[in-house]
Design a protein around this motif. Structure first.
Motif, mmCIF file in Angstrom:
data_model
loop_
_atom_site.group_PDB
_atom_site.id
_atom_site.type_symbol
_atom_site.label_atom_id
_atom_site.label_comp_id
_atom_site.label_asym_id
_atom_site.label_seq_id
_atom_site.Cartn_x
_atom_site.Cartn_y
_atom_site.Cartn_z
ATOM 1 N N LEU A 149 0.819 -4.576 -1.166
ATOM 2 C CA LEU A 149 0.311 -3.355 -1.802
ATOM 3 C C LEU A 149 -0.617 -3.681 -2.887
ATOM 4 C CD1 LEU A 149 4.083 -2.115 -2.552
ATOM 5 C CD2 LEU A 149 2.579 -1.051 -1.238
ATOM 6 N N ARG A 150 -0.648 -4.536 -3.478
ATOM 7 C CA ARG A 150 -1.448 -5.009 -4.905
ATOM 8 C C ARG A 150 -2.850 -5.309 -3.920
ATOM 9 N NH1 ARG A 150 0.357 -9.222 -8.348
ATOM 10 N NH2 ARG A 150 2.123 -7.543 -8.700
ATOM 11 N N HIS A 151 -2.911 -6.182 -2.986
ATOM 12 C CA HIS A 151 -4.058 -6.335 -2.105
ATOM 13 C C HIS A 151 -4.708 -5.193 -1.442
ATOM 14 C CE1 HIS A 151 -4.375 -10.756 -2.280
ATOM 15 N NE2 HIS A 151 -3.121 -10.983 -2.221
ATOM 16 N N GLY A 152 -4.092 -4.229 -1.163
ATOM 17 C CA GLY A 152 -4.349 -3.046 -0.352
ATOM 18 C C GLY A 152 -5.077 -2.223 -1.186
ATOM 19 N N LEU A 180 3.968 -12.183 -1.716
ATOM 20 C CA LEU A 180 2.793 -11.768 -1.176
ATOM 21 C C LEU A 180 2.535 -10.510 -1.235
ATOM 22 C CD1 LEU A 180 -0.002 -12.472 0.113
ATOM 23 C CD2 LEU A 180 1.305 -12.582 2.305
ATOM 24 N N ASN A 181 2.071 -9.795 -2.470
ATOM 25 C CA ASN A 181 2.144 -8.520 -2.630
ATOM 26 C C ASN A 181 0.884 -7.781 -1.879
ATOM 27 O OD1 ASN A 181 1.946 -5.611 -3.636
ATOM 28 N ND2 ASN A 181 2.968 -6.483 -5.907
ATOM 29 N N ALA A 212 2.664 -0.557 8.311
ATOM 30 C CA ALA A 212 3.963 -0.592 7.173
ATOM 31 C C ALA A 212 4.145 -1.869 6.535
ATOM 32 C CB ALA A 212 5.113 0.038 8.028
ATOM 33 N N LEU A 213 3.783 -2.949 7.469
ATOM 34 C CA LEU A 213 3.714 -4.241 6.724
ATOM 35 C C LEU A 213 2.744 -4.406 5.934
ATOM 36 C CD1 LEU A 213 4.535 -6.612 9.871
ATOM 37 C CD2 LEU A 213 5.960 -6.340 7.832
ATOM 38 N N ASN A 214 1.591 -3.904 6.057
ATOM 39 C CA ASN A 214 0.308 -4.019 4.916
ATOM 40 C C ASN A 214 0.720 -3.044 3.668
ATOM 41 O OD1 ASN A 214 -1.276 -5.781 6.068
ATOM 42 N ND2 ASN A 214 -2.035 -4.116 7.573
ATOM 43 N N GLN A 215 1.801 -2.415 3.710
ATOM 44 C CA GLN A 215 2.143 -1.658 2.528
ATOM 45 C C GLN A 215 3.500 -2.202 1.910
ATOM 46 O OE1 GLN A 215 1.987 2.525 4.178
ATOM 47 N NE2 GLN A 215 0.054 2.798 3.663
ATOM 48 N N SER A 216 3.869 -3.248 2.057
ATOM 49 C CA SER A 216 4.789 -4.188 1.786
ATOM 50 C C SER A 216 4.721 -5.136 0.879
ATOM 51 C CB SER A 216 5.919 -4.586 3.041
ATOM 52 O OG SER A 216 5.156 -5.657 3.623
#
Length: 392
Positions: free
Chosen positions: A30-33, A27-28, A46-50
């Protein structure tokens, strides 16, 4: 991506799978963000950038599935699962391929690493109060990160996930409901002595109960199969999971057959083998070992699905509910075995496709072929060390 970075990344089988393993494996966020404005899976930045990822971990050999006592294996698998859940925290957000840290949720110092790299204090590992840690704990309860399984599991806990992270989940949900309905219809018709129209109406309610064990139809189903009421939730989740992996396996089997076929063709000989003749026998032995392990993963899935079908046919044709009931009661163990094997095959498909995309007219160099086999063996062997630091 610069060529030098790509080559270096390609040498790390674990990092390669984290960043390029596909939806069921990772579940990337980083890509979603970068792609979806405003959609947040977690509250913590931080979790949303993992990258949340799943990886085969424990040696789990089922040479003969008929000899496995699932009644006891079920408890063992709930503790020592053959799949790890981990969080990849890149050192550089703009270049995650340069390496970072992997926080495995079952390692001893998990709370310390979460505090250090994510900034969350875990008050209780088993019953956390922080909403993001609760989400991570729920994710750890499923064998893979496919949108359907994420949705089904979070729905069970009545936690809403932004739809952008669940693409295709509703389409897959319809297919799986149809597959389960087809299984249920003969059972309902015989048990309740209903006509075709009444059967369809009643089956819809039974299937709804599998998605919502609180409905009255759930108790009718559990009573008919002599299940305890408290077993309904876990049994239904595992049943949905088994049906999902059956669909996934059937969809991906042709590609696995292509890989196995390719390993036996002349294209599966390095084009520069004449420069490495001293290592030829070792190379061929390694290739045969990887092929055997891949065939074994396919065989495990077929055996579980065969047992599923046998138990069902005994119920429908033989009017004996006990084998099907026993299958459902121990479905959690089979759910994890299917998840483990399907994940291995998913990894292998991704590794193969990326390797062949760098081929020379469908043929690989000795070094490229060795990397292909090494990456696949790492996945199929499931004994990768839980390294905290992941280097490219």
């Amino acid at each position: 991506m610069p060529a030098a970075l790509d080559k270096r990344t390609y040498r790390s089988p674990l990092l390669h799978q984290i960043l390029h393993g596909g939806g069921g494996v990772a579940l990337n966020l980083l890509r979603h963000g970068a792609r979806d404005d405003g959609a947040q899976f977690f509250d913590n930045s931080a979790l949303n950038q993992s990258v949340i990822f799943k990886y085969p971990r424990f040696e789990y050999e089922l040479e003969n599935d008929s000899e496995v006592d699932y009644a006891t294996q079920n408890k063992w698998l709930s503790i020592c699962r053959p799949i790890e859940t981990a969080i990849y925290v890149p050192q550089m957000l703009e270049a995650p391929e340069r390496g970072g840290y992997a926080i495995y949720m079952r390692q001893r110092n998990y709370p310390d690493l979460i505090r250090e790299h994510i900034g969350i204090e875990i008050d209780d590992v088993l019953s956390p109060s922080n909403a993001d840690i609760v989400k991570l704990k729920i994710i750890d309860e499923i064998p893979s990160l496919d949108p359907f399984l994420l949705k089904a599991t979070f729905d069970q806990y009545k936690i809403a996930i932004p739809p952008v992270f669940l693409r295709l989940a509703r389409e897959e949900e319809v297919i799986i409901k149809t597959m389960i309905t087809q299984r249920i219809m003969p059972v309902v018709g015989r048990a309740l002595d209903l006509g075709p129209t009444e059967i369809r109406d009643k089956c819809e309610k039974f299937v709804q109960a599998i998605w919502n064990p609180g409905l009255p139809e759930a108790s009718l189903f559990t009573e008919a199969l002599r299940l305890e009421r408290r077993q309904a939730g876990p049994v239904f989740i595992a049943w949905k999971g088994i049906t999902f992996y059956q669909m996934q396996f059937e969809r991906g089997l042709e590609k696995i057959r292509d890989i196995l076929h390719w390993l036996g063709t002349r294209e599966a000989v390095p084009y520069d083998m004449h420069l490495h003749m001293i290592h030829r026998d070792q190379h061929e032995m390694f290739k045969a070992t990887v092929e055997r392990k891949l065939r074994n993963a396919v065989s495990k899935v077929k055996q579980v699905l065969h047992n599923y079908d046998f138990a069902y046919r005994t119920l429908v044709d033989g009017n004996d509910p006990l084998p099907f009931r026993d299958f459902l009661v121990t479905a959690n163990a089979r759910y994890w075995v299917l998840g483990y094997c399907c994940m291995c095959m998913n990894h292998c498909r991704n590794i193969f496709d990326r390797s062949l995309s760098r081929s020379n007219h469908g043929m690989l160099s000795f070094a490229q072929f060795g990397q292909l086999l090494s990456n696949m063996d790492t996945v199929l062997n499931s004994q990768t060390a839980l390294d905290y630091r992941i280097n490219p």
